[in-house]
Design an enzyme around this catalytic site. Structure first.
Site, PDB file in Angstrom:
ATOM      1  N   THR A   1      -6.937  -0.386 -12.935  1.00 31.58           N
ATOM      2  CA  THR A   1      -7.114   0.064 -11.554  1.00 31.58           C
ATOM      3  C   THR A   1      -6.496  -0.908 -10.554  1.00 31.58           C
ATOM      4  O   THR A   1      -6.384  -2.108 -10.848  1.00 31.58           O
ATOM      5  CB  THR A   1      -8.627   0.212 -11.266  1.00 31.58           C
ATOM      6  OG1 THR A   1      -8.823   0.361  -9.871  1.00 31.58           O
ATOM      7  CG2 THR A   1      -9.413  -1.019 -11.701  1.00 31.58           C
ATOM      8  N   ASP A   2      -6.159  -0.398  -9.373  1.00 31.55           N
ATOM      9  CA  ASP A   2      -5.665  -1.278  -8.303  1.00 31.55           C
ATOM     10  C   ASP A   2      -6.786  -2.160  -7.743  1.00 31.55           C
ATOM     11  O   ASP A   2      -6.518  -3.116  -7.019  1.00 31.55           O
ATOM     12  CB  ASP A   2      -5.018  -0.455  -7.169  1.00 31.55           C
ATOM     13  CG  ASP A   2      -5.969   0.525  -6.483  1.00 31.55           C
ATOM     14  OD1 ASP A   2      -7.119   0.669  -6.935  1.00 31.55           O
ATOM     15  OD2 ASP A   2      -5.550   1.139  -5.479  1.00 31.55           O
ATOM     16  N   GLU A   3      -8.053  -1.824  -8.076  1.00 30.38           N
ATOM     17  CA  GLU A   3      -9.174  -2.565  -7.482  1.00 30.38           C
ATOM     18  C   GLU A   3      -9.221  -4.013  -7.964  1.00 30.38           C
ATOM     19  O   GLU A   3      -9.877  -4.853  -7.346  1.00 30.38           O
ATOM     20  CB  GLU A   3     -10.495  -1.829  -7.752  1.00 30.38           C
ATOM     21  CG  GLU A   3     -10.434  -0.413  -7.191  1.00 30.38           C
ATOM     22  CD  GLU A   3     -11.752   0.345  -7.151  1.00 30.38           C
ATOM     23  OE1 GLU A   3     -12.809  -0.299  -7.077  1.00 30.38           O
ATOM     24  OE2 GLU A   3     -11.702   1.590  -7.180  1.00 30.38           O
TER      25      GLU A   3
ATOM     26  N   TYR B   1     -17.526  -3.735 -10.977  1.00 26.93           N
ATOM     27  CA  TYR B   1     -16.560  -2.852 -11.658  1.00 26.93           C
ATOM     28  C   TYR B   1     -15.179  -3.495 -11.702  1.00 26.93           C
ATOM     29  O   TYR B   1     -14.582  -3.637 -12.782  1.00 26.93           O
ATOM     30  CB  TYR B   1     -16.488  -1.496 -10.939  1.00 26.93           C
ATOM     31  CG  TYR B   1     -15.264  -0.661 -11.318  1.00 26.93           C
ATOM     32  CD1 TYR B   1     -15.098  -0.184 -12.611  1.00 26.93           C
ATOM     33  CD2 TYR B   1     -14.273  -0.364 -10.371  1.00 26.93           C
ATOM     34  CE1 TYR B   1     -13.980   0.573 -12.968  1.00 26.93           C
ATOM     35  CE2 TYR B   1     -13.155   0.389 -10.714  1.00 26.93           C
ATOM     36  CZ  TYR B   1     -13.012   0.851 -12.011  1.00 26.93           C
ATOM     37  OH  TYR B   1     -11.899   1.593 -12.357  1.00 26.93           O
TER      38      TYR B   1
ATOM     39  N   LYS C   1     -12.835  -4.857 -14.896  1.00 24.95           N
ATOM     40  CA  LYS C   1     -11.487  -4.355 -15.214  1.00 24.95           C
ATOM     41  C   LYS C   1     -10.476  -5.509 -15.170  1.00 24.95           C
ATOM     42  O   LYS C   1      -9.560  -5.565 -15.988  1.00 24.95           O
ATOM     43  CB  LYS C   1     -11.071  -3.246 -14.236  1.00 24.95           C
ATOM     44  CG  LYS C   1     -11.853  -1.949 -14.356  1.00 24.95           C
ATOM     45  CD  LYS C   1     -11.690  -1.215 -15.679  1.00 24.95           C
ATOM     46  CE  LYS C   1     -10.321  -0.614 -15.879  1.00 24.95           C
ATOM     47  NZ  LYS C   1     -10.266   0.271 -17.077  1.00 24.95           N
TER      48      LYS C   1
END
Ligand code: NAD
Ligand code: TYD
Length: 349
Positions: A131-133, A156, A160
């Site tokens: 993810t970009d997060e 989260y 990741k």
């Protein structure tokens, strides 16, 4: 013949990836490995269930013994790893589940790949869908590139980021052929109604309040899920070993503008007068540690592999609303929990 394990194939994005691979590569064997958590729904894949090049295996990536056995028995050519706990709000209330699945589960898969593929790493691929997060939050300007430093803020995104680091470490240390992609927010059919867009569609339909965190000023870069699945297909087949690709729609919306647009589309589709659905908008307490803005620079993927988004957000959102309105039963079975019985009926498990 290529045998690929897709983890998390019963989830939102995974089901689109599995469908695409099964429909496109008739000579492959696609194994969907999924634990069927609350987010896993085999009804997402009803249309391809009986295909000769598709198989479902129920299992938990946190169970190392099970994963090692599966790899030894199946000896897959590659893995596309999507299984994860994926909802930020749940990670705030229960971070440990995210460490177990996203970190430990990923390391278990890496260990199984490492021992099963030993001596032939160049003939196998480990693809981690991320993810970009992991990059943290942007201010008003700028984009995340593949060179942006990791700076995760939520449990989260921290989990990741950690799993991305392990995947790269196994590439660098043991020579595994790894690739990673970091994608922005997805939307489309089969999206679990705990995330913003499907939750809002469901609430608008039932004339329930639409909860907007804080002032609704946070910005997300939304991508049509089928464009993500197409990017994953391209990257799995064409990326060089060790590569990272950012995937995004160049499609930034503040949450409040997005919900206003969705309300207008829903008013039209449901035959309501203009402005009726927007009255449901309700500002609620902000999410803890809420990242202000995500925006992806996907020029590397566009340049190297010729990928670009296939539809505009307005088109994609309308298609998404149409899908949810045409598949009321899907939404009802998900919100009532009935979908959880499907596995038992279908697989006598
Ligand atoms: P999802 O929550 O809809 O689906 C996750 C799937 O993983 C479910 O089918 C679930 O049953 C399965 N799963 C969970 N724990 C498991 C375990 N321990 N063992 C085996 N299976 C397990 O998630 P999604 O939105 O489809 O996201 C898929 C992947 O893409 C995730 O890795 C996520 O981090 C990443 N991603 C998501 C988005 C997004 O906008 N949704 C954006 C970028 C990246
Ligand atoms: P979400 O769909 O949970 O994705 P992510 O947190 O991974 O970006 O949320 C998208 C945006 O919408 C995020 O800024 C949080 C916000 N949001 C709300 O305002 N209300 C809601 O009920 C939800 C679920 C999210």
């Amino acid at each position: 013949m290529k045998k690929i394990i897709v983890t998390g194939g019963a989830g939102f994005i995974g089901s689109h990836v599995v469908r695409r691979m099964v429909n496109t590569y008739l000579d492959y064997e696609i194994i969907n490995l999924d634990k069927l958590t609350y987010a896993g729904n085999l009804e997402n894949l009803k249309d391809i269930e009986g295909r000769p090049n598709y198989r479902f295996v129920k299992g938990d990536i946190v169970d190392a013994e099970f994963i090692n056995k599966l790899f030894e028995e199946e000896r897959p050519d590659g893995i596309i790893h999507l299984a994860a706990e994926s909802h930020v709000d749940r990670s705030i209330s229960d971070p440990s589940a995210f460490v177990m699945t996203n970190v430990i589960g990923t390391v278990n898969l890496l260990n199984a790949a490492r021992s099963t593929w030993e001596g032939a790493y160049d003939q196998h691929r480990f693809y981690h869908v991320s993810t970009d997060e992991v990059y943290g939050a942007l201010g008003a300007e700028g984009f995340f590139t593949e060179e942006t430093s990791y700076d995760p803020h939520s449990p989260y995104s921290a989990s990741k980021a950690s799993s991305d680091h392990f995947v790269r470490a196994y590439g660098d240390t043991y020579g595994l052929d790894i690739v990673i992609s970091n994608c922005s927010n997805n939307y489309g059919s089969h999206h679990f109604p705990e995330k913003l867009i499907p939750l809002a569609i469901n609430n608008i339909k039932h004339r329930r309040p639409i909860p907007i965190y804080g002032k609704g000023e946070n910005v997300r870069d939304w991508l049509w899920v089928e464009d993500h699945a197409r990017a994953i297909d391209l990257i799995y087949h064409q990326a060089t070993s060790g590569a990272t690709y950012n995937i995004g729609g160049h499609n930034e919306w503040t949450n409040i503008d997005l919900i206003q647009l969705l309300c207008r589309v829903m008013d039209q589709k449901l035959g309501r007068s203009e402005g009726e659905s927007a009255k449901l908008i309700t500002y609620v307490t902000d999410r803890a540690g809420h990242d202000l803005r995500y925006a992806i620079d996907s020029s590397k993927l566009q340049k190297d592999l010729g990928w670009k988004p296939s539809i505009t957000f307005e088109e994609g959102l309308e298609k998404t609303v149409d899908w949810f309105l045409e598949n009321e039963e899907w939404l009802e079975r998900v919100t009532s929990g009935q979908y959880l019985d499907y596995y038992k009926q279908q697989y006598k498990g």
